[in-house]
Enzyme design. Sequence first.
Site, PDB file in Angstrom:
ATOM      1  N   ALA A 105       0.842  -1.205   0.000  1.00  0.00           N
ATOM      2  CA  ALA A 105       0.000   0.000   0.000  1.00  0.00           C
ATOM      3  C   ALA A 105       0.873   1.250   0.000  1.00  0.00           C
ATOM      4  CB  ALA A 105      -0.920   0.006   1.220  1.00  0.00           C
ATOM      5  N   CYS A 106       0.349   2.298  -0.629  1.00  0.00           N
ATOM      6  CA  CYS A 106       0.943   3.633  -0.548  1.00  0.00           C
ATOM      7  C   CYS A 106      -0.190   4.611  -0.257  1.00  0.00           C
ATOM      8  CB  CYS A 106       1.708   3.990  -1.821  1.00  0.00           C
ATOM      9  SG  CYS A 106       0.673   4.115  -3.292  1.00  0.00           S
ATOM     10  N   GLN A 107       0.001   5.884  -0.528  1.00  0.00           N
ATOM     11  CA  GLN A 107      -1.031   6.860  -0.190  1.00  0.00           C
ATOM     12  C   GLN A 107      -2.189   6.852  -1.181  1.00  0.00           C
ATOM     13  OE1 GLN A 107      -1.173   8.446   2.603  1.00  0.00           O
ATOM     14  NE2 GLN A 107      -2.998   9.657   2.152  1.00  0.00           N
ATOM     15  N   LEU A 109      -4.087   4.145   0.829  1.00  0.00           N
ATOM     16  CA  LEU A 109      -4.632   4.367   2.169  1.00  0.00           C
ATOM     17  C   LEU A 109      -5.554   5.576   2.214  1.00  0.00           C
ATOM     18  CD1 LEU A 109      -1.472   3.625   4.345  1.00  0.00           C
ATOM     19  CD2 LEU A 109      -3.331   2.077   3.714  1.00  0.00           C
TER      20      LEU A 109
END
Length: 297
Positions: free
Chosen positions: A188-190, A217
């Site tokens: 996951a990243c932003q 996220l």
Amino acid sequence: MEALGRGLPPLYTLSVSRCNRRNELCGKLSGSTHYLNSSKPPYLKLNHPYRTHHNYSSVIRLQAVEEDNDLKQMKDMAAARKRWEALVREEKVKVLTPREAGYAIQLSNKTLLDVRPSMEHKKAWVKDSTWIPIFDVDNRFDAGTVSRKVTNFMMGGWWSGVPTLSYDNQFLSKVEEKFPKDTDLIVACQKGLRSLAACELLYNAGYRNLFWVQGGLEAAEEEELEREGPQPFKFAGIGGVSEFLGWTDQQRAAAAKEGWAYRLVFSARLVGVFLVADALFIGAQQVGRYLQDIRSH
């Protein structure tokens, strides 16, 4: 342009006029005419046609190099997007929504690999996740890095708060130190873009149980993932002046839910910015008058 030729001896008139036309064309090609605004008299820098022609050619070459670099970056990004779409389409990387990722972490004990840079991770992170950034803040101060930092700041970094990032060459080795190749990894990243790049690197390195959090996220609601950190996930990717004034999409959405109390905080900040700007302007005027009085006496 006419102001450049005022007060020059007749001998320089033709040369300056021709140089001005060349520099005007050069400025249009390069998107900047700052070298024409120097405090030096024009006859000190435009008195030689060959020098002007050399500068004109140099700017054209620089413009061509910049356009080639921009075109190359666009092509590289387009090619990368096609590869990432193929990974998802061929199910080499499985897609999870933030809610599904939360269930997988809680019920299946899968590991969430957070690949965001430090300025996003320190604001909010998933409990018990592992943080290994694929890109992080570039803290070097060599000439090339400083130039990129200045460019990034002038091109919008001051507004968005996004710093200059650099790829971590040790990313794969750090992941391999912590996780064997058969580990189930939720990446996951932003916003979901950097995590796709990480999935591609991990797949090519031999990891076959990869899960990608679609939308990142930022797309997660607070109840979907167990959060730690001072801010909501949605606010972890914002910064700069836009965050201070509350003018990001995430803050406007929050204001619609929270009501006027939330909006008043940022309205007060905006008023404060205007008051400070007015004070600085008035102060600069007073200093200018004071200096002028000193010179007159």
